[in-house]
Write a protein that holds these residues in place. Sequence first.
Motif, PDB file in Angstrom:
ATOM      1  N   ILE A 172      10.362  -2.179   8.182  1.00  0.00           N
ATOM      2  CA  ILE A 172       9.655  -1.305   7.751  1.00  0.00           C
ATOM      3  C   ILE A 172       9.882  -0.267   7.948  1.00  0.00           C
ATOM      4  O   ILE A 172      10.386   0.319   8.584  1.00  0.00           O
ATOM      5  CB  ILE A 172       8.340  -1.587   8.387  1.00  0.00           C
TER       6      ILE A 172
ATOM      7  N   ILE B 155       7.305   5.301   6.392  1.00  0.00           N
ATOM      8  CA  ILE B 155       5.957   5.015   5.840  1.00  0.00           C
ATOM      9  C   ILE B 155       4.406   5.405   6.899  1.00  0.00           C
ATOM     10  O   ILE B 155       5.267   4.798   7.735  1.00  0.00           O
ATOM     11  CB  ILE B 155       6.170   3.712   5.053  1.00  0.00           C
TER      12      ILE B 155
ATOM     13  N   SER C 277       2.241   1.705   2.311  1.00  0.00           N
ATOM     14  CA  SER C 277       2.795   0.609   1.863  1.00  0.00           C
ATOM     15  C   SER C 277       1.088  -0.231   1.602  1.00  0.00           C
ATOM     16  O   SER C 277       0.401  -0.241   2.258  1.00  0.00           O
ATOM     17  CB  SER C 277       3.369   0.353   2.278  1.00  0.00           C
TER      18      SER C 277
ATOM     19  N   GLN D  36       8.944  -3.294  -2.106  1.00  0.00           N
ATOM     20  CA  GLN D  36       9.629  -4.141  -0.930  1.00  0.00           C
ATOM     21  C   GLN D  36      10.010  -4.930  -1.199  1.00  0.00           C
ATOM     22  O   GLN D  36       9.209  -6.178  -1.828  1.00  0.00           O
ATOM     23  CB  GLN D  36       8.147  -3.959  -0.111  1.00  0.00           C
TER      24      GLN D  36
ATOM     25  N   THR E 200       4.192  -6.337  -1.547  1.00  0.00           N
ATOM     26  CA  THR E 200       3.743  -5.048  -1.015  1.00  0.00           C
ATOM     27  C   THR E 200       4.846  -4.023  -1.980  1.00  0.00           C
ATOM     28  O   THR E 200       6.040  -3.835  -2.616  1.00  0.00           O
ATOM     29  CB  THR E 200       4.536  -5.401  -0.100  1.00  0.00           C
TER      30      THR E 200
ATOM     31  N   PRO F  25       1.841   2.802   7.830  1.00  0.00           N
ATOM     32  CA  PRO F  25       1.097   2.359   6.948  1.00  0.00           C
ATOM     33  C   PRO F  25      -0.882   3.105   7.414  1.00  0.00           C
ATOM     34  O   PRO F  25      -1.786   1.773   7.305  1.00  0.00           O
ATOM     35  CB  PRO F  25       1.161   1.384   8.392  1.00  0.00           C
TER      36      PRO F  25
ATOM     37  N   THR G 202      -0.307  -3.637   0.464  1.00  0.00           N
ATOM     38  CA  THR G 202       0.246  -5.578  -0.248  1.00  0.00           C
ATOM     39  C   THR G 202      -0.475  -6.118  -0.592  1.00  0.00           C
ATOM     40  O   THR G 202      -1.665  -5.786   0.132  1.00  0.00           O
ATOM     41  CB  THR G 202       0.343  -6.136   1.165  1.00  0.00           C
TER      42      THR G 202
ATOM     43  N   VAL H 244       5.554   0.319  -2.035  1.00  0.00           N
ATOM     44  CA  VAL H 244       5.767   1.777  -1.033  1.00  0.00           C
ATOM     45  C   VAL H 244       5.159   2.446  -2.454  1.00  0.00           C
ATOM     46  O   VAL H 244       5.673   2.639  -4.001  1.00  0.00           O
ATOM     47  CB  VAL H 244       6.824   1.495  -0.905  1.00  0.00           C
ATOM     48  N   CYS H 245       4.060   3.356  -2.031  1.00  0.00           N
ATOM     49  CA  CYS H 245       3.472   4.200  -2.986  1.00  0.00           C
ATOM     50  C   CYS H 245       2.993   5.577  -1.951  1.00  0.00           C
ATOM     51  O   CYS H 245       2.941   5.563  -0.787  1.00  0.00           O
ATOM     52  CB  CYS H 245       2.346   3.674  -3.373  1.00  0.00           C
TER      53      CYS H 245
ATOM     54  N   ASN I 126      -2.615   2.893   3.964  1.00  0.00           N
ATOM     55  CA  ASN I 126      -3.453   1.883   2.978  1.00  0.00           C
ATOM     56  C   ASN I 126      -4.994   1.148   3.939  1.00  0.00           C
ATOM     57  O   ASN I 126      -5.489   1.687   3.903  1.00  0.00           O
ATOM     58  CB  ASN I 126      -2.024   0.665   3.002  1.00  0.00           C
TER      59      ASN I 126
END
Length: 381
Positions: free
Chosen positions: A193, A197, A230, A187, A218, A199, A232, A220-221, A202
Amino acid sequence: MLEQVAAAFEQKDYKTAKKLLKQLLKETPDDPMVKLYAAKIQELSGKWEDAEKIYRKLLRNTTNSKILSQARQGLQRLREITEAERQRAISQATSDENANEPGILILEAISNELKTEAAQKFAKIMQIEPYNARLLLPSRGWRLYRTGAIGELKFYGEQLQQNKIPCFWSTLTAIQQIQVFQVKYLQEINPEINPEINPEINPEINPEINPEIDSPITIVCTNQSEQLGSLTFAPSEVKARVQGLLPIFEEVVNLSNRLKIDRKTKTQDYTQFCDLHLPKRKCILRFHDSSYQFKQGIDFTTTANSNTLRINWNNLTHWLNQQLPQVKIWSDFTSFAETILDQNEMLSHIQPHTHLFRREASNWDPAFHLYSGLVLTKNCD
């Protein structure tokens, strides 16, 4: 005085025999019979290595058939004692409830200067020929040495380490418990954001991150359930970076001179993998050149005329080098894989998390995940 020593042995008066031998060793230290009795005293005192050395010297330097016969018998007794002790120790090591978990024992590289001495110790511990032991000790990278119950592998591993033979061991469960996040893209700094996605999938952001001194990154996965999200992390959290090439196979059809179709599977290309390890979170961030979305997030593409996958991957690698300059790079996967590819049963239990499209499963995929997982578990210890 030898007759007195023999009589003391007959009466099992080893204290007297030892006292007499002490004097004889000063007066006639080269007498084979004196040496034989000295070896027997060492054997009875539990000094088995010293006894073995004397028995072996007698076998090399003596021609007396009776002494040779007794020296061989002494060595046989020592082998039986050693084996009984080894079996007792293994039984104790495998008595724990988790000791029968499947595991692997890995040999680490040892310098050629130390190999001769190490091979002798390795051969004795593992009960193999010294020549074969030397061939098994790797000069670089890792070598899979043995699979089996972790309790027994730990027992052997500890003996090897005590003799300065570098090695380590791990359960397959420890590898399977590692979380793997497939990186889609990096990212950009302070991005908006993406509403698509989620969040919530995570891991929590490490509270130790100080954004003033450790600028967070960060990604994105997707997680192992294919949920998009995402993550971080701080560069300081990354403790290892694993790089490897996985072969891509294609079936090649050739027509022989007799018009006979010949089908062979050949390596047509290689795909690049790069894993970042976050040991405190026990997770791997996996980059893969064919699945990374280079047109998203941070732009790693160059001009349209040179916008190839390899160039884009090299740009991404260069960026990682800049962000993670102190992180150790592990890149001996191929040499490790060559020691493990025939372990079909063991590799079949490892979920590779490589997401490569293959017509047939390949042991290269779980081998890479095993290699990367071993790096992470070793850093977690």
